[in-house]
Design a protein around this motif. Structure first.
Motif, PDB file in Angstrom:
ATOM      1  N   LYS A  53       0.805  -0.994  -0.076  1.00  0.00           N
ATOM      2  CA  LYS A  53      -0.007   0.224   0.025  1.00  0.00           C
ATOM      3  C   LYS A  53       0.765   1.209   0.062  1.00  0.00           C
ATOM      4  O   LYS A  53       1.810   1.405   0.620  1.00  0.00           O
ATOM      5  CB  LYS A  53      -0.804  -0.023   1.365  1.00  0.00           C
ATOM      6  CG  LYS A  53      -1.846   1.212   1.188  1.00  0.00           C
ATOM      7  CD  LYS A  53      -2.973   0.842   2.474  1.00  0.00           C
ATOM      8  CE  LYS A  53      -3.867   2.152   2.761  1.00  0.00           C
ATOM      9  NZ  LYS A  53      -4.697   1.827   3.902  1.00  0.00           N
ATOM     10  N   GLY A  54       0.437   2.193  -0.923  1.00  0.00           N
ATOM     11  CA  GLY A  54       1.346   3.367  -1.093  1.00  0.00           C
ATOM     12  C   GLY A  54       2.250   3.348  -2.305  1.00  0.00           C
ATOM     13  O   GLY A  54       2.521   4.414  -2.581  1.00  0.00           O
ATOM     14  N   ARG A  56       3.672   2.821  -6.146  1.00  0.00           N
ATOM     15  CA  ARG A  56       3.294   3.017  -7.374  1.00  0.00           C
ATOM     16  C   ARG A  56       4.211   2.477  -8.743  1.00  0.00           C
ATOM     17  O   ARG A  56       5.188   2.612  -8.529  1.00  0.00           O
ATOM     18  CB  ARG A  56       2.947   4.628  -7.726  1.00  0.00           C
ATOM     19  CG  ARG A  56       2.491   5.057  -8.966  1.00  0.00           C
ATOM     20  CD  ARG A  56       2.371   6.508  -9.254  1.00  0.00           C
ATOM     21  NE  ARG A  56       1.653   7.182  -8.392  1.00  0.00           N
ATOM     22  CZ  ARG A  56       0.269   7.260  -8.464  1.00  0.00           C
ATOM     23  NH1 ARG A  56      -0.254   6.851  -9.660  1.00  0.00           N
ATOM     24  NH2 ARG A  56      -0.581   7.834  -7.451  1.00  0.00           N
ATOM     25  N   HIS A  80      -1.565   3.075  -9.009  1.00  0.00           N
ATOM     26  CA  HIS A  80      -1.418   3.359  -7.467  1.00  0.00           C
ATOM     27  C   HIS A  80      -1.846   2.152  -6.634  1.00  0.00           C
ATOM     28  O   HIS A  80      -2.968   1.901  -6.629  1.00  0.00           O
ATOM     29  CB  HIS A  80      -2.068   4.843  -6.839  1.00  0.00           C
ATOM     30  CG  HIS A  80      -1.950   5.121  -5.395  1.00  0.00           C
ATOM     31  ND1 HIS A  80      -2.590   4.978  -4.684  1.00  0.00           N
ATOM     32  CD2 HIS A  80      -0.745   5.365  -4.690  1.00  0.00           C
ATOM     33  CE1 HIS A  80      -2.375   5.393  -3.150  1.00  0.00           C
ATOM     34  NE2 HIS A  80      -1.007   5.808  -3.503  1.00  0.00           N
ATOM     35  N   ASP A  82      -3.346   1.379  -3.469  1.00  0.00           N
ATOM     36  CA  ASP A  82      -4.309   1.870  -2.444  1.00  0.00           C
ATOM     37  C   ASP A  82      -5.258   0.697  -1.530  1.00  0.00           C
ATOM     38  O   ASP A  82      -4.929  -0.485  -1.770  1.00  0.00           O
ATOM     39  CB  ASP A  82      -5.296   2.754  -3.098  1.00  0.00           C
ATOM     40  CG  ASP A  82      -6.510   2.115  -4.067  1.00  0.00           C
ATOM     41  OD1 ASP A  82      -6.532   0.916  -4.070  1.00  0.00           O
ATOM     42  OD2 ASP A  82      -7.024   2.742  -4.656  1.00  0.00           O
ATOM     43  N   LYS A  84      -8.284  -0.167  -1.401  1.00  0.00           N
ATOM     44  CA  LYS A  84      -9.154  -1.104  -2.263  1.00  0.00           C
ATOM     45  C   LYS A  84      -8.298  -2.211  -2.791  1.00  0.00           C
ATOM     46  O   LYS A  84      -8.674  -3.342  -2.698  1.00  0.00           O
ATOM     47  CB  LYS A  84     -10.027  -0.335  -3.100  1.00  0.00           C
ATOM     48  CG  LYS A  84     -10.904   0.602  -2.822  1.00  0.00           C
ATOM     49  CD  LYS A  84     -11.490   1.412  -3.678  1.00  0.00           C
ATOM     50  CE  LYS A  84     -12.624   2.266  -3.206  1.00  0.00           C
ATOM     51  NZ  LYS A  84     -13.105   3.070  -4.371  1.00  0.00           N
TER      52      LYS A  84
END
Length: 195
Positions: A53-54, A56, A80, A82, A84
């Motif tokens: 997460k975070g 890219r 990205h 995220d 979800k």
């Protein structure tokens, strides 16, 4: 039904299964019999990229497309990583008996690859979008517009073949397990300058 009729039905179904199996045989040879063992070994030795997460990266988009194809909604297809995507990954990992870390890690990539099967000319959908995204990240054209369209047409096949030739994979234009890993990891690590 008489014993003779049953025997005939069993033999006919066996012959049908054998003919279907033989018809499908060439597809099973994707990344094919002419890929040198050394190339296969080098592709398999490339480390899977890991994301959380975070982060890219285009590989995040690749994974999002696959999760969509496998029935897990990652909430879009951007690069990205995220919350979800993390949630969708945990659901997928749990279902596949992979540690539910919510990360794109080695075990998760292996599971995504094992569920991939093949992508070839004429196919459509999110698996094809994933392939197109990867090819585009290496500078190959897969269609007239920049976004993946999910249609494995002649341009996509031509780009798969060009990528396979560059990496040393038997250029059959079909994305199977070796081409899949090469796309995600950068081919043979040394050849594409990723190590």
């Amino acid at each position: 039904m008489s014993i003779t009729s049953r025997t005939a039905a069993v033999l006919a179904s066996g012959a049908l299964a054998l003919s279907v199996g033989l018809t499908g045989a060439p597809a099973a040879l994707a990344d094919g019999p002419n890929t040198p063992p050394g190339v296969k070994a080098e592709v398999e030795a490339c480390a899977w990229p890991e994301y959380k997460k975070g982060d890219r990266a285009w590989q995040v988009s690749f994974a999002r497309y696959l999760l969509s194809a496998y029935g897990y909604d990652p909430g879009g297809h951007g690069a990205h990583f995220d919350g979800k995507l993390e949630k969708a990954l945990k659901k997928y990992q749990n279902k596949r008996d992979v540690p539910d870390t919510g990360r794109l890690d080695t075990e998760t990539w292996a599971a995504l690859r094992s569920g991939f099967g093949l992508a070839k000319e004429g196919d459509q959908g999110h698996k094809v979008r994933a392939v197109q995204k990867a090819l585009q990240s290496y500078g190959y054209e897969t269609r007239a517009a920049s976004d993946p369209d999910g249609i494995f047409g002649p341009k996509t096949k031509k780009s798969v073949i060009a990528f396979q030739k560059k990496v040393g994979i038997d250029p059959d234009g079909i994305v199977g397990t070796i081409t899949f890993r090469a796309l995600v990891t950068g081919g043979t690590c040394h050849q594409l300058g990723l190590v």
